[in-house]
Design a protein around this motif. Sequence first.
Motif, short mmCIF file in Angstrom:
data_model
loop_
_atom_site.label_atom_id
_atom_site.label_comp_id
_atom_site.label_asym_id
_atom_site.label_seq_id
_atom_site.Cartn_x
_atom_site.Cartn_y
_atom_site.Cartn_z
N SER A 48 0.82 -1.22 0.00
CA SER A 48 0.00 0.00 0.00
C SER A 48 0.85 1.27 0.00
N TYR A 49 2.12 1.15 0.42
CA TYR A 49 3.00 2.31 0.47
C TYR A 49 4.02 2.33 -0.66
N PHE B 239 3.48 5.02 -3.47
CA PHE B 239 3.74 6.37 -2.94
C PHE B 239 5.24 6.61 -2.81
#
Length: 210
Positions: free
Chosen positions: A147-148, A151
Amino acid sequence: LFGILAVIFTLMTLSVAANRKSVEKAWRGFLNENGLTVAQREAAGFVGITPYLLLYGSFLLNAGMFLFLIVRISKKETFNNLPFFFICMFVAAVIFLSKHLMLYITAWLFPVEKEVRRYNFLVIIFNCVLGLFLMPFNFLLAFAQESYQEFLLFWTLGLVVIFYIYRALRSSRISTKFLADNQFHFLLYLCAVEIAPVILVIKLAMIQTN
């Protein structure tokens, strides 16, 4: 993946330990022109340039790893294999080393040897520093939660872009006196040596992603 990163980190640590002063000089050269002048003067000869070549080798390994992680994150596990990793290493080495070859050819063909040598050393210094910065980000990109990862990837790419914009501003001081009389040749060099390799890397990543 952890084993490969550990090997790269070990090689980088040995490169730094071989001559810590060269890291300080590279950082000063990264920050200002005076530091670059001092570092270039003291890097004369094989012994003087060797610490920077070791750091440059560390940068090539980290650049190849970064390229591998970009595609790996984009396509998840599709390209998570050792052969593709070595392809990324080869591509990174060819692209960056080809640029230095082009600079040597330029210095040989045209009466700009002094300026080309300074610009070539500027590229080496900036890539040495970039290699040191890429190492921790490669670890984060490799082992962060999914999920990171995207980013972190875009954040790291943004930092790399800012890094190269800063290098372009620094290198513009070297080429300023050639712009008035040789605009076409400067534009030709800019497209062939500066822009084309970046587009090639992006294109290869897109091909692998598709």
